[in-house]
Design a protein around this motif. Sequence first.
Motif, mmCIF file in Angstrom:
data_model
loop_
_atom_site.group_PDB
_atom_site.id
_atom_site.type_symbol
_atom_site.label_atom_id
_atom_site.label_comp_id
_atom_site.label_asym_id
_atom_site.label_seq_id
_atom_site.Cartn_x
_atom_site.Cartn_y
_atom_site.Cartn_z
ATOM 1 N N ASP A 1 0.870 -1.177 0.000
ATOM 2 C CA ASP A 1 0.000 0.000 0.000
ATOM 3 C C ASP A 1 0.904 1.223 0.000
ATOM 4 O O ASP A 1 2.146 1.105 -0.047
ATOM 5 N N THR A 2 0.315 2.388 0.086
ATOM 6 C CA THR A 2 1.103 3.596 0.256
ATOM 7 C C THR A 2 1.283 3.876 1.747
ATOM 8 O O THR A 2 0.532 3.365 2.584
ATOM 9 N N GLU A 3 2.316 4.653 2.079
ATOM 10 C CA GLU A 3 2.599 5.032 3.466
ATOM 11 C C GLU A 3 2.826 3.817 4.368
ATOM 12 O O GLU A 3 2.307 3.744 5.477
ATOM 13 N N LYS B 1 7.969 2.092 2.550
ATOM 14 C CA LYS B 1 8.721 1.566 1.405
ATOM 15 C C LYS B 1 10.082 2.258 1.260
ATOM 16 O O LYS B 1 11.114 1.601 1.082
ATOM 17 N N ALA C 1 5.942 3.602 -6.606
ATOM 18 C CA ALA C 1 5.114 4.555 -5.869
ATOM 19 C C ALA C 1 3.855 3.822 -5.430
ATOM 20 O O ALA C 1 3.164 3.229 -6.264
ATOM 21 N N GLY C 2 3.576 3.825 -4.134
ATOM 22 C CA GLY C 2 2.397 3.116 -3.657
ATOM 23 C C GLY C 2 2.562 1.614 -3.802
ATOM 24 O O GLY C 2 3.619 1.061 -3.526
ATOM 25 N N VAL D 1 -0.090 0.702 -9.368
ATOM 26 C CA VAL D 1 -0.288 2.150 -9.458
ATOM 27 C C VAL D 1 -0.390 2.559 -10.930
ATOM 28 O O VAL D 1 0.500 2.248 -11.729
#
Length: 227
Positions: free
Chosen positions: A10-12, A15, A118-119, A123
């Motif tokens: 996922d994001t946040e 990573k 990203a994410g 994505v």
Amino acid sequence: MSAYFVTGTDTEIGKTTIACALLYKARSLGLSTAAAKPVASGCTLTEQGLRNDDALALLGECSMPLSYAEVNPVAFAPAIAPHLAAREAGVALTVEALLGPVRHVLARGADFTVVEGAGGWRVPLAGRETLADLAIALDLPVILVVGVRLGCINHAMLSAEAIARDGLRLAGWVANVVDPATSRLEENLQTLAQCLAAPCLGRVPFLVGPTPGSVASYLGLPTVDWQ
């Protein structure tokens, strides 16, 4: 030489923290390092141009002499999904546009290189393309950062299945505890180990103010022939 595409569930979910720690670990073993973050949104306008904190962190762990533009060739100011930011900026965010800059970094020949997405794995870019298509075009093994919190097992399994379906090898995964209040933490970690058919490169506890060095102490590098 060895290079990996770093993605997340996922994001946040840490990573970049893990990617930087892997680079730190490699440098501590005497390996040369390089990194690329092909596209980043949520950038700050500086005198030097748009700058992204994650890309700057990656650049700081590179032993190879790379410029910011080499590490992060496509940067957007709005902190929104890259394909939406690109649309607002009138930029064609395609795999073809990102391939050249990343291959340029890979061609520098560092012992250990990470390309951070990203994410998560799917994505969107332009049209029906996603960042997964970039990883496929680069033909890089993948490191999956699992943000350990409620729901992470499902996200991790789906991500691993998608990576395998796309024909890429999951070289390893990292359990990064992002919610210190996760119920049945040890049981969840054991389940992840059972469900993911790849080596666990480390279990990173929830850390306040993590640094590449502090996180690296919990990690190992993927097993490869460095010769």
